[in-house]
Design a protein around this motif. Structure first.
Motif, short mmCIF file in Angstrom:
data_model
loop_
_atom_site.label_atom_id
_atom_site.label_comp_id
_atom_site.label_asym_id
_atom_site.label_seq_id
_atom_site.Cartn_x
_atom_site.Cartn_y
_atom_site.Cartn_z
N ASN A 9 37.05 35.35 34.40
CA ASN A 9 37.78 34.71 35.49
C ASN A 9 37.37 35.23 36.86
O ASN A 9 37.63 34.57 37.87
N ALA A 10 36.74 36.40 36.91
CA ALA A 10 36.21 36.89 38.18
C ALA A 10 35.04 36.03 38.64
O ALA A 10 34.74 35.96 39.84
N PHE A 11 34.37 35.37 37.71
CA PHE A 11 33.21 34.54 38.01
C PHE A 11 33.55 33.06 38.06
O PHE A 11 33.09 32.34 38.94
N ALA A 12 34.36 32.60 37.10
CA ALA A 12 34.66 31.17 36.98
C ALA A 12 35.97 30.79 37.63
O ALA A 12 36.21 29.61 37.90
N GLY A 13 36.86 31.76 37.87
CA GLY A 13 38.19 31.45 38.38
C GLY A 13 39.06 30.85 37.29
O GLY A 13 38.58 30.41 36.24
N GLY B 81 42.77 28.52 37.43
CA GLY B 81 43.85 27.99 38.27
C GLY B 81 45.23 28.43 37.86
O GLY B 81 46.16 28.42 38.68
N SER B 82 45.41 28.83 36.60
CA SER B 82 46.72 29.28 36.14
C SER B 82 46.86 30.79 36.15
O SER B 82 47.90 31.32 35.77
N LEU B 83 45.80 31.49 36.58
CA LEU B 83 45.82 32.96 36.61
C LEU B 83 45.26 33.44 37.95
O LEU B 83 44.30 34.20 38.02
N ILE B 84 45.90 33.02 39.03
CA ILE B 84 45.35 33.28 40.35
C ILE B 84 45.32 34.78 40.66
O ILE B 84 44.30 35.34 41.05
N THR B 85 46.47 35.44 40.49
CA THR B 85 46.55 36.86 40.83
C THR B 85 45.67 37.68 39.90
O THR B 85 44.92 38.57 40.34
N TYR B 86 45.74 37.41 38.60
CA TYR B 86 44.93 38.15 37.64
C TYR B 86 43.44 37.98 37.95
O TYR B 86 42.69 38.97 37.98
N SER B 87 43.00 36.74 38.20
CA SER B 87 41.59 36.50 38.48
C SER B 87 41.16 37.25 39.75
O SER B 87 40.05 37.78 39.82
N THR B 88 42.06 37.29 40.73
CA THR B 88 41.76 38.02 41.97
C THR B 88 41.56 39.51 41.69
O THR B 88 40.62 40.13 42.21
N THR B 89 42.42 40.08 40.86
CA THR B 89 42.28 41.51 40.56
C THR B 89 41.02 41.78 39.77
O THR B 89 40.38 42.83 39.94
N ARG B 90 40.63 40.87 38.89
CA ARG B 90 39.40 41.08 38.12
C ARG B 90 38.16 40.92 39.00
O ARG B 90 37.14 41.56 38.76
N GLY B 91 38.26 40.07 40.03
CA GLY B 91 37.20 40.04 41.02
C GLY B 91 37.10 41.35 41.77
O GLY B 91 36.01 41.83 42.09
N ALA B 92 38.25 41.95 42.03
CA ALA B 92 38.27 43.25 42.70
C ALA B 92 37.62 44.33 41.85
O ALA B 92 36.86 45.17 42.34
N ASN C 245 29.33 50.49 35.57
CA ASN C 245 29.09 49.11 35.16
C ASN C 245 30.41 48.45 34.81
O ASN C 245 31.47 49.08 34.83
N SER C 246 30.36 47.17 34.47
CA SER C 246 31.57 46.45 34.07
C SER C 246 31.29 45.54 32.90
O SER C 246 30.15 45.19 32.61
N VAL C 247 32.37 45.17 32.22
CA VAL C 247 32.33 44.20 31.13
C VAL C 247 33.30 43.09 31.50
O VAL C 247 34.45 43.36 31.89
N ALA C 248 32.84 41.84 31.37
CA ALA C 248 33.65 40.69 31.78
C ALA C 248 33.93 39.80 30.56
O ALA C 248 33.24 38.80 30.35
N VAL D 226 28.60 30.14 30.35
CA VAL D 226 27.57 30.54 31.29
C VAL D 226 28.18 30.65 32.69
O VAL D 226 28.74 29.69 33.23
N VAL D 227 28.09 31.86 33.25
CA VAL D 227 28.64 32.12 34.58
C VAL D 227 27.61 32.88 35.40
O VAL D 227 26.65 33.42 34.85
N GLY D 228 27.80 32.93 36.71
CA GLY D 228 26.91 33.69 37.55
C GLY D 228 27.02 35.17 37.23
O GLY D 228 28.12 35.68 37.02
N ALA D 229 25.91 35.87 37.19
CA ALA D 229 25.89 37.27 36.82
C ALA D 229 26.34 38.16 37.97
O ALA D 229 26.58 39.33 37.78
#
Length: 283
Positions: free
Chosen positions: A177-181, A183-194, A214-217, A280-283
């Motif tokens: 969700n940090a890459f694809a977003g 819509g039902s997990l706005i706050t969570y996706s934002t934190t995973r982007g962080a 490193n990270s795992v998504a 498939v998402v942006g790396a």
């Protein structure tokens, strides 16, 4: 791999409980250990259940001593400790709220007092809620999620850094969700982007010290997050939207953490692995 049927279910708790899930998530390592983490000490936040449990058991099989930090899910944590010890490992349980900096410092100090060293930090503990209506996002839940999913990673890392030597590894959990977003997990996706940005930025900061970050998504993985977040009818057959047509299991994600934490990933820093069933998402 045949996908087990996931029946409708939900739990009124976050963090939710693995022992209540049907079917039980599959944490079990698939291969004999090869001492990839022999004589290492790993602190795994959120290690009581889900991906954290699978990582804890796999790391123990590979020779690591384990410390698990978790909020309050004692029954799940005790079961993970039993599983780690069944692998011949040692396991230290540390309950409490990592959203408080003082507790992060106390947690790391307890690891040092118990084992005398810290070599691998897995920042994995998190919380998640549905929040489809952006205008109605609850301030308290935003604050709780930011504390759990962002501040805890930063505070625990700050506390760990004085003890991490050249060759140490930090692996942070992010999300598809940090890459694809989502819509039902706005706050969570934002934190995973962080947590993704934190990993990339910290990797550059620590590269000259010989500490890899490193990270795992993960994509849709069958963990307590799912019945703890979603309405029962949406849980049924969770994960079938992926190209592989099923949810992932925690053991299938734990191997990515092992790769990045061990010498196998020695030339990886600032990178992200994507166990997500073919999305498939942006790396």
């Amino acid at each position: 791999m045949n996908a087990p049927h996931i029946p409708a279910q939900s739990q009124d708790a976050m963090p939710a409980h693995e022992y209540k899930m049907d079917p039980a998530p599959d944490y079990a390592p698939r291969h004999p250990g090869a001492d990839k983490l022999k004589d290492k000490v790993a602190l795994i936040t959120g290690g009581d259940s889900g991906i954290g449990r699978a990582v804890s058991v796999l790391f123990a099989r590979e020779g690591a001593k384990i410390a698990i930090a978790y909020l309050e899910e004692d029954r799940d944590a005790e079961e993970t400790k039993r599983l780690v010890e069944a692998e011949g490992g040692e396991c230290l349980l540390i309950p409490g709220d990592l959203g408080a900096k003082a507790h992060c410092e106390a947690t790391v100090q307890k690891v040092i007092d118990t084992y005398g060293q810290l070599d691998v930090l897995i920042n994995n503990g998190a919380q998640q809620w549905l929040d489809e209506d952006f205008a109605a996002l609850d301030e308290d839940k935003i604050d709780r999620m930011m504390a759990s999913n962002v501040k805890a990673y930063m505070f625990t890392t700050q506390a760990a850094l004085p003890h991490l030597k050249e060759g140490a590894a930090i692996v942070n959990t992010s999300s598809v969700n940090a890459f694809a977003g989502m819509g039902s997990l706005i706050t969570y996706s934002t934190t995973r982007g962080a947590s993704l940005a934190f990993s990339r930025s910290l990797a550059g900061n620590l590269a000259d010290k010989g500490i890899r970050v490193n990270s795992v998504a993960p994509g849709p993985i069958w963990t307590p997050f799912i019945p703890g977040t979603m309405p029962a009818d949406k849980v049924e057959d969770f994960g079938t939207q992926t190209p592989m047509g099923r949810a992932g299991q925690p053991w299938e994600v734990a191997t990515a953490f092992l790769f990045l934490a061990s010498d196998d990933g020695n030339y990886f820093t600032g990178q992200t692995l994507h166990p997500n069933g073919g999305m498939v998402v942006g790396a």
